[in-house]
Design a protein around this motif. Structure first.
Motif, PDB file in Angstrom:
ATOM      1  N   VAL A 136      79.601  53.098  14.627  1.00  0.00           N
ATOM      2  CA  VAL A 136      78.790  54.303  14.871  1.00  0.00           C
ATOM      3  C   VAL A 136      78.222  54.818  13.547  1.00  0.00           C
ATOM      4  CG1 VAL A 136      78.912  56.726  15.571  1.00  0.00           C
ATOM      5  CG2 VAL A 136      79.916  54.967  17.022  1.00  0.00           C
ATOM      6  N   PHE A 137      79.051  54.882  12.512  1.00  0.00           N
ATOM      7  CA  PHE A 137      78.566  55.323  11.207  1.00  0.00           C
ATOM      8  C   PHE A 137      77.525  54.360  10.640  1.00  0.00           C
ATOM      9  CE2 PHE A 137      82.485  57.916  11.066  1.00  0.00           C
ATOM     10  CZ  PHE A 137      81.899  59.135  10.732  1.00  0.00           C
ATOM     11  N   ILE A 138      77.743  53.068  10.807  1.00  0.00           N
ATOM     12  CA  ILE A 138      76.774  52.086  10.316  1.00  0.00           C
ATOM     13  C   ILE A 138      75.433  52.267  11.022  1.00  0.00           C
ATOM     14  CG2 ILE A 138      76.213  49.627  10.269  1.00  0.00           C
ATOM     15  CD1 ILE A 138      79.152  49.067   9.704  1.00  0.00           C
ATOM     16  N   ILE A 139      75.468  52.499  12.329  1.00  0.00           N
ATOM     17  CA  ILE A 139      74.219  52.688  13.074  1.00  0.00           C
ATOM     18  C   ILE A 139      73.481  53.935  12.590  1.00  0.00           C
ATOM     19  CG2 ILE A 139      73.274  53.279  15.347  1.00  0.00           C
ATOM     20  CD1 ILE A 139      75.407  51.406  16.551  1.00  0.00           C
ATOM     21  N   VAL A 140      74.214  55.027  12.424  1.00  0.00           N
ATOM     22  CA  VAL A 140      73.585  56.275  11.967  1.00  0.00           C
ATOM     23  C   VAL A 140      72.946  56.086  10.592  1.00  0.00           C
ATOM     24  CG1 VAL A 140      74.054  58.643  11.221  1.00  0.00           C
ATOM     25  CG2 VAL A 140      75.018  57.797  13.357  1.00  0.00           C
ATOM     26  N   PHE A 141      73.687  55.477   9.672  1.00  0.00           N
ATOM     27  CA  PHE A 141      73.148  55.291   8.327  1.00  0.00           C
ATOM     28  C   PHE A 141      72.056  54.223   8.288  1.00  0.00           C
ATOM     29  CE2 PHE A 141      77.219  57.318   7.023  1.00  0.00           C
ATOM     30  CZ  PHE A 141      76.647  58.417   6.408  1.00  0.00           C
ATOM     31  N   SER A 142      72.089  53.271   9.197  1.00  0.00           N
ATOM     32  CA  SER A 142      71.005  52.284   9.267  1.00  0.00           C
ATOM     33  C   SER A 142      69.722  52.931   9.763  1.00  0.00           C
ATOM     34  CB  SER A 142      71.391  51.128  10.190  1.00  0.00           C
ATOM     35  OG  SER A 142      72.417  50.371   9.634  1.00  0.00           O
ATOM     36  N   ILE A 143      69.848  53.821  10.735  1.00  0.00           N
ATOM     37  CA  ILE A 143      68.660  54.533  11.222  1.00  0.00           C
ATOM     38  C   ILE A 143      68.075  55.401  10.106  1.00  0.00           C
ATOM     39  CG2 ILE A 143      67.895  56.324  12.833  1.00  0.00           C
ATOM     40  CD1 ILE A 143      69.818  55.045  14.887  1.00  0.00           C
ATOM     41  N   MET A 144      68.957  55.936   9.256  1.00  0.00           N
ATOM     42  CA  MET A 144      68.494  56.711   8.098  1.00  0.00           C
ATOM     43  C   MET A 144      68.000  55.806   6.973  1.00  0.00           C
ATOM     44  SD  MET A 144      71.548  59.537   8.149  1.00  0.00           S
ATOM     45  CE  MET A 144      71.278  60.051   6.487  1.00  0.00           C
ATOM     46  N   LYS A 145      68.093  54.495   7.188  1.00  0.00           N
ATOM     47  CA  LYS A 145      67.630  53.457   6.252  1.00  0.00           C
ATOM     48  C   LYS A 145      68.321  53.546   4.894  1.00  0.00           C
ATOM     49  CE  LYS A 145      63.397  52.635   8.638  1.00  0.00           C
ATOM     50  NZ  LYS A 145      62.001  52.362   8.602  1.00  0.00           N
ATOM     51  N   LYS A 146      69.628  53.664   4.930  1.00  0.00           N
ATOM     52  CA  LYS A 146      70.428  53.665   3.700  1.00  0.00           C
ATOM     53  C   LYS A 146      70.739  52.229   3.297  1.00  0.00           C
ATOM     54  CE  LYS A 146      70.948  58.115   3.399  1.00  0.00           C
ATOM     55  NZ  LYS A 146      70.425  58.882   2.314  1.00  0.00           N
TER      56      LYS A 146
END
Length: 127
Positions: free
Chosen positions: A62-72
């Motif tokens: 879930v954290f990876i998805i959120v930060f991927s959407i934020m393009k980190k």
């Protein structure tokens, strides 16, 4: 492949893996523990660690998805590592002939998708 398509494929593979982790993995982990009670110590150890990997994986993904959407940048690397680890775990189960059912037909492509598309997104955005 265009940057946008690669990004959407990466996010789609993450959501497929998250769905599978949340819905089917807890039940499958319990079945694997029950099936490997009479197998060797290594098979028993491998199957008993699965439940302890499944639940933290849901939170991590879930954290990876959120930060991927934020393009980190770190999310792309974490997603690639996450996909590799899960691909490795399912491969060990298949090699040891612990039948995980039909789950590997979803886990292997989604983990490979996470690995490959995350790496491509990382390379495209951070050269």
């Amino acid at each position: 492949m265009k940057k946008r398509h690669t990004f959407y494929l990466m996010i789609a593979s993450m959501f497929i893996r998250l769905f599978w982790l949340a819905v089917f993995e807890p039940h499958g982990a319990k079945k694997a523990v029950a099936k490997t009670q009479q197998m060797g110590e290594l098979a028993k150890l491998a199957s008993e660690t699965i439940p302890y990997v499944v639940y933290p994986s849901i939170i991590i993904l879930v954290f990876i998805i959120v930060f991927s959407i934020m393009k980190k940048k770190t999310a792309y690397l974490a997603s690639s590592i996450f996909g590799f680890v899960h691909l490795l775990l399912i491969s060990i189960l298949l090699i040891m002939q612990i039948s995980p059912g039909m789950g590997f037909l979803v886990v292997v492509p989604s983990s490979l998708g996470m690995m490959v598309f995350s790496y491509i997104c990382y390379k495209e955005n951070y050269r």
